[in-house]
Design a protein around this motif. Sequence first.
Motif, short mmCIF file in Angstrom:
data_model
loop_
_atom_site.label_atom_id
_atom_site.label_comp_id
_atom_site.label_asym_id
_atom_site.label_seq_id
_atom_site.Cartn_x
_atom_site.Cartn_y
_atom_site.Cartn_z
N ARG A 195 26.99 30.71 19.55
CA ARG A 195 26.81 30.51 20.90
C ARG A 195 27.13 31.89 21.43
O ARG A 195 26.43 32.31 22.72
CB ARG A 195 28.01 29.55 21.37
CG ARG A 195 28.12 29.27 23.02
CD ARG A 195 28.97 28.27 23.35
NE ARG A 195 28.86 26.93 22.66
CZ ARG A 195 29.77 26.26 22.04
NH1 ARG A 195 31.16 27.00 21.69
NH2 ARG A 195 29.27 25.11 21.36
N ALA A 196 27.91 32.70 21.04
CA ALA A 196 27.91 34.06 21.70
C ALA A 196 26.69 34.94 21.50
O ALA A 196 26.52 35.82 22.33
CB ALA A 196 29.16 34.94 20.99
N ALA A 197 26.02 34.76 20.50
CA ALA A 197 24.73 35.20 20.35
C ALA A 197 23.53 34.80 21.24
O ALA A 197 22.35 35.31 21.12
CB ALA A 197 24.37 35.31 18.85
N GLY A 198 23.80 33.72 21.82
CA GLY A 198 22.88 33.12 22.82
C GLY A 198 21.90 31.88 22.24
O GLY A 198 21.12 31.50 22.91
N CYS A 199 22.50 31.28 21.05
CA CYS A 199 21.90 30.26 20.52
C CYS A 199 22.27 29.05 21.43
O CYS A 199 23.22 28.51 21.35
CB CYS A 199 22.37 30.13 19.04
SG CYS A 199 21.91 31.50 18.01
N VAL A 200 21.24 28.50 21.83
CA VAL A 200 21.44 27.24 22.83
C VAL A 200 21.84 26.33 22.02
O VAL A 200 22.95 25.37 22.82
CB VAL A 200 20.11 27.02 23.60
CG1 VAL A 200 20.21 25.86 24.79
CG2 VAL A 200 19.41 28.27 24.55
N ALA A 216 23.95 25.73 19.30
CA ALA A 216 24.67 26.19 18.41
C ALA A 216 25.18 25.33 17.50
O ALA A 216 25.40 25.54 16.32
CB ALA A 216 25.87 27.26 19.25
N GLY A 227 19.29 37.59 15.44
CA GLY A 227 18.21 37.48 16.15
C GLY A 227 17.02 36.96 15.19
O GLY A 227 15.87 36.70 15.86
#
Length: 265
Positions: A21-26, A28, A55
């Motif tokens: 989630r912190a890496a931006g995975c919608v 997660a 990424g």
Amino acid sequence: MSAPTSLTSPSSLSTVVPALRAAGCVFAEEEAELLLSAARTPDELDIMVDRRVAGHPLEHVLGWAEFRGLRVAVDAGVFVPRRRTEFLAEQAIALARPGAVVVDLCCGSGAVGAALLAALGTVELHAADIDPAAVRCARRNLGGDGRVYEGDLYAPLPARLRGRVDVIVANAPYVPTASIDLLPPEARDHEPRVALDGGADGLDLQRRVTAGALAWLAPDGRLLVETSERQAPRTVGTFARGGLLPRVVTCDDLDATVVIGTRRG
């Protein structure tokens, strides 16, 4: 001594989900479950999570993509089959009959060909791609049920197919060169440019595919290409100038557009 913690335990999920989630995975939670089910050891899980956080496409991390209910092997550096391309496969399946001769150009991992074989079983399938890594993937995915050639469009196909092909399907790259930098980093940084870049207007490969189609298609054979809604009118014009009778089909749910051209007579 306490029993080892399962990779799929709640404690593992509680570690992986926040990192994704912190890496931006919608998605997660869903991605975490897939990674946990794929990892064989805690160390392997750490490596997979690190790659995803950095990424890399989820499909490259897992080693496979889901396509029309199939698990299609996708190695690192190979174009990831898109959900919208399922519509292209569905249109080809609807037109190809058992025993038909089918050519899949710009085949990538071979996802469309694999879908055709799964649905129809007995087609004579030939696939080609210019990228050696994609060709290796496609050969694994198609097994002994399809022939896969390395080369530029029609060039590597056996000459005996000329005038005999019932369906040519091509998910040729159609992103305009100037738009490559606007793609999500997963595509821009981790997929081969040759699988993305369609030239100045995005239609260079489509024009080349169309120009060669009549020599390979059987009478009443069809060429199908995936394109965008915005580009479809120009694709239609290209088909008409190439001697094909074009029509456009769309799928709003998948945001998919396919142009189908029929060889007349």
